[in-house]
Design an enzyme around this catalytic site. Structure first.
Site, PDB file in Angstrom:
ATOM      1  N   GLU A  63       0.817  -1.210   0.000  1.00  0.00           N
ATOM      2  CA  GLU A  63       0.000   0.000   0.000  1.00  0.00           C
ATOM      3  C   GLU A  63       0.853   1.264   0.000  1.00  0.00           C
ATOM      4  O   GLU A  63       0.527   2.259  -0.654  1.00  0.00           O
ATOM      5  CB  GLU A  63      -0.939   0.019   1.210  1.00  0.00           C
ATOM      6  CG  GLU A  63      -2.096  -0.958   1.146  1.00  0.00           C
ATOM      7  CD  GLU A  63      -1.705  -2.385   1.499  1.00  0.00           C
ATOM      8  OE1 GLU A  63      -0.537  -2.603   1.931  1.00  0.00           O
ATOM      9  OE2 GLU A  63      -2.545  -3.284   1.358  1.00  0.00           O
ATOM     10  N   ASP A  88      -9.577  -0.210   5.225  1.00  0.00           N
ATOM     11  CA  ASP A  88      -8.741  -0.727   6.315  1.00  0.00           C
ATOM     12  C   ASP A  88      -7.291  -0.946   5.876  1.00  0.00           C
ATOM     13  O   ASP A  88      -6.355  -0.674   6.626  1.00  0.00           O
ATOM     14  CB  ASP A  88      -9.300  -2.051   6.830  1.00  0.00           C
ATOM     15  CG  ASP A  88     -10.767  -1.930   7.184  1.00  0.00           C
ATOM     16  OD1 ASP A  88     -11.089  -1.832   8.371  1.00  0.00           O
ATOM     17  OD2 ASP A  88     -11.598  -1.911   6.251  1.00  0.00           O
ATOM     18  N   PHE A  89      -7.104  -1.461   4.678  1.00  0.00           N
ATOM     19  CA  PHE A  89      -5.746  -1.695   4.191  1.00  0.00           C
ATOM     20  C   PHE A  89      -5.092  -0.385   3.743  1.00  0.00           C
ATOM     21  O   PHE A  89      -3.875  -0.228   3.812  1.00  0.00           O
ATOM     22  CB  PHE A  89      -5.770  -2.711   3.044  1.00  0.00           C
ATOM     23  CG  PHE A  89      -6.168  -4.092   3.497  1.00  0.00           C
ATOM     24  CD1 PHE A  89      -5.205  -5.035   3.837  1.00  0.00           C
ATOM     25  CD2 PHE A  89      -7.501  -4.453   3.612  1.00  0.00           C
ATOM     26  CE1 PHE A  89      -5.574  -6.303   4.267  1.00  0.00           C
ATOM     27  CE2 PHE A  89      -7.877  -5.708   4.052  1.00  0.00           C
ATOM     28  CZ  PHE A  89      -6.921  -6.645   4.375  1.00  0.00           C
ATOM     29  N   HIS A 132     -12.252  -5.078   8.590  1.00  0.00           N
ATOM     30  CA  HIS A 132     -12.742  -5.096   7.212  1.00  0.00           C
ATOM     31  C   HIS A 132     -13.980  -4.208   7.089  1.00  0.00           C
ATOM     32  O   HIS A 132     -14.855  -4.484   6.290  1.00  0.00           O
ATOM     33  CB  HIS A 132     -13.124  -6.525   6.791  1.00  0.00           C
ATOM     34  CG  HIS A 132     -11.992  -7.316   6.200  1.00  0.00           C
ATOM     35  ND1 HIS A 132     -10.707  -7.230   6.644  1.00  0.00           N
ATOM     36  CD2 HIS A 132     -11.969  -8.230   5.187  1.00  0.00           C
ATOM     37  CE1 HIS A 132      -9.943  -8.063   5.933  1.00  0.00           C
ATOM     38  NE2 HIS A 132     -10.682  -8.678   5.040  1.00  0.00           N
TER      39      HIS A 132
END
Lengths: 329, 344
Positions: A63, A88-89, A132
């Site tokens: 990311e 979330d990521f 998530h």
């Protein structure tokens, strides 16, 4: 006469990408899972086949590098769209979004453009749990230099993606998987300027103002229909652009109805709903005449277990209940 | 590969003049000029940090000039380079304005970042220096993005990232190396390994002191050289630069082993962020990249002592004039606080 063709929110996003990739040679997309319907639903189907894997790039599980590379390409004259299939990521890339992309213009004197789009997909429910389910729009709307867009309709889903990509500043574009089945008849895609994006009145009413963005606009419209059946006419304001906030329409509506319920699909403390209410509270002409309330998620991480999820996520019925209370009914 | 820097980490080694080998000494006269100019400029900044005229944090690269200048000799204005907290040298080596640097560290409106950035936020896009930031490792992926753009542009440009050995402890470093490698992007990673991150020696931060071992892990061409030997720095990049210009080059990792003479931040040479330094600085000064190059140029007859003296005198005058001018520059108007946040 041909039959009316309606486009879903998910397909409208794809239409936005297709417009950008066809009309703007400097636009390209990169992110994890772009070649998979699991990660991005129907919002990017076959784009890599239509426009090539050099412009629709599926990337390593990185990311930070991907988002940073978007900044570097943006500084180099491109118009990258970096996709994070879950907010979330995307958190792993907060330095690049908040401390790099959003700062470079001001920090380097005002002329350093970072025309980068970060697309963070809100994807929650279905017992996915704490890591998530986040959206965190209030966090990002807190940051000077970072536009935050939350489309609530298929048309906005398409047009805001186009506006974000043509904007000379970094934009966080947050679409919501809970909106993907919404359908609307769309005119042909055209270039759109982010300067033309401001809050919209989605429904007109005299009794109460319902404020939301993204998915909560959908809920507010559902709630407004239920309220109308009970004799309460709601003015529904869709914020659309969370940063920089343009509160004029909210204030105009609140002055008219005297009641404002802000509905935000995120946490309560220091959140967007509080900001909207504070804007009313600090204006002398509004603070004495507008009664305010808010509906948000409870201040707890998103649960998995079904009964807890039902307690965590509010519905149109919850909005109706709170609106009636505010109206003294 | 050798997992130890061996003599490159030895303060008493590599004090000898530089060998030109097959390299033409003549371009290195200009390189020496650039290195001396960087040193004088940073000495001027150090003096003004000491007296409190400069308030913003200044991380000085005195002793590390050869890495910046040796790399810059290969770069052109259409490349895109990114720096870190200690990037005055990179900025000046690539041709950034001395007037603009001085005005910037003083927070003046005519600074390169219009007084909005200070020492840690320098940019000169017109010469290919696209920005420096002090968040460790943060500009490495941005340089990879410049490399991605260069690959798409197909004009033979390269993205360049300058960082230190401490950045190799950041996740962004590894993600960036991996991405550049798997996409075969034209990116030059320049690690100036001065063996310190702030006050902490590399032996306390990494199991091995050779940062290029990560280039091996990421399947990337690499070299580890004496970073105080500008000919070694320049030579290590010759083939990679030719490949980038031909449009065939992928990533390259250059580790330039060097040493900083001043503390992590500020003007003092006896401490790093309040922690007393080891007393081997005088040995390290024996590896002075400026003196070694000047001696070598004199030996081969490319620059006489008289010419060197004239060069140094002219640079001192230039620096003094630039500093005096910077002190007269206006501060930004308070309206700049809000007017520079968004595109017009």
């Amino acid at each position: 006469m041909t039959a009316t063709v309606k486009t879903s929110y998910g397909v409208a996003i794809r239409d936005g990408f297709a417009h950008l990739l066809a009309k703007h040679p400097k636009a390209f997309v990169m992110g994890q899972g772009l070649w998979s319907p699991w990660y991005v639903g129907n919002s990017m189907t076959n784009l890599e086949i239509e426009f090539g894997k050099e412009r629709v790039i599926d990337v390593p599980v990185s990311e930070v590098a991907t988002t940073g590379a978007g900044i570097g390409a943006a500084l180099s004259g491109y118009r990258p769209i970096v996709v994070h299939p879950r907010v979330d990521f995307m958190m792993l890339a907060v330095d690049q979004i908040v401390t790099q992309a959003a700062k470079w213009r001001s920090m380097f004197g005002g002329d350093m453009s970072v025309p980068l789009v970060i697309r963070g997909i809100i994807n929650r429910g279905g017992e996915q749990g704490a890591q998530h389910s986040q959206s965190l729009q209030s966090w990002f709307a807190h940051i000077p230099g970072l536009h935050v867009l939350m489309p609530a309709t298929p048309r906005d889903a398409r047009d805001m993606l186009i506006a974000a990509t043509l904007c000379d500043d970094p934009v966080l574009y947050m679409d919501d998987r809970w909106c993907y089945e919404l359908e609307e008849e769309l005119p042909p895609a055209e270039d759109v300027s982010i300067n033309d994006i401001a809050p919209l009145r989605r429904r007109t009413g005299k009794d109460i103002t319902l404020v939301g963005c993204g998915y909560t606009t959908k809920l507010n419209l559902e709630a407004a229909e239920l309220l109308a059946a009970q004799g309460i006419e709601a003015d529904v304001i869709d914020l659309r652009l969370l940063n920089p906030l343009k509160p004029a329409l909210v204030h105009e509506s609140a002055a008219k109805t005297g009641r404002m319920l802000v509905v935000d699909g995120d946490w309560r403390s220091c959140g967007l709903a509080a900001e909207i209410i504070a804007g009313v509270a600090e204006r002398p002409e509004l603070r004495a005449v507008v009664h305010c309330a808010r509906i948000t998620h409870p201040d707890a991480p998103a649960p998995t277990s079904k009964p807890l999820e039902q307690a965590f996520y509010f519905t149109a019925a919850d909005i109706v209940r709170e609106a009636r209370t505010l109206c003294g009914r | 590969m050798n997992q130890s820097l061996t003599s490159l980490a030895d303060a008493k080694a590599h004090h000898e003049p530089i060998a030109f080998g097959h390299a033409d000494p003549v371009p290195f006269v200009q390189a020496l000029h650039s290195m001396v100019r960087i040193r004088r400029a940073e000495e001027c900044i150090a003096e003004n940090v000491a007296t409190g005229v400069i308030k913003c944090p200044c991380h000085l690269a005195i002793g590390q000039e050869a890495a910046a200048v040796g790399v810059a000799m290969h770069l052109r204005s259409t490349d895109r380079a990114f720096g870190a907290h200690r990037s005055h040298a990179h900025f000046l080596a690539m041709g950034g304005s001395l007037d603009g640097l001085f005005a910037e560290v003083l927070g003046r409106d005519t600074g390169v970042s219009r007084g909005m950035g200070g020492s840690m936020h320098l940019a000169a896009k017109e010469v290919g220096f696209y920005g420096s930031v002090p968040i460790v490792g943060a500009s490495i992926p941005i340089a990879v993005g410049a490399g991605l753009a260069a690959q798409m542009d197909k004009k033979g440009d390269v993205g360049v990232s300058f960082f230190g050995d401490g950045a190799a402890e950041e996740g962004s470093f590894h993600e960036s190396m991996n991405l550049a490698s798997v996409m075969n992007l034209p990116v030059l990673f320049v690690c100036e390994n001065n063996m310190f991150a702030s006050h902490l020696h590399i032996s306390l931060r990494q199991p091995k002191n050779v940062v290029a071992r990560y280039a091996v892990a990421h399947a990337m061409a690499h070299a580890t050289v004496d970073g105080n030997d500008i000919v070694a720095v320049w030579s290590a990049l010759k083939d990679a630069a030719a490949a980038w210009r031909a449009g065939t080059g992928g990533p390259f990792f250059l580790e330039a082993v060097t040493y900083r003479w001043l503390g992590h931040v500020g003007h003092r040479d006896d401490q790093d962020v309040g922690v007393a330094r080891k007393d081997d600085l005088s040995d390290w000064k024996g590896r002075d990249p400026v003196r070694r190059l000047a001696e070598s140029l004199a030996t081969v007859g490319a620059l006489s002592p008289k010419e060197l003296a004239a060069m140094e005198s002219a640079i001192s005058d230039e620096v003094a004039t630039a500093w005096a001018k910077a002190l007269t520059q206006p501060f930004p108007d308070p309206s700049a606080l809000l007017s520079r946040v968004w595109a017009k």
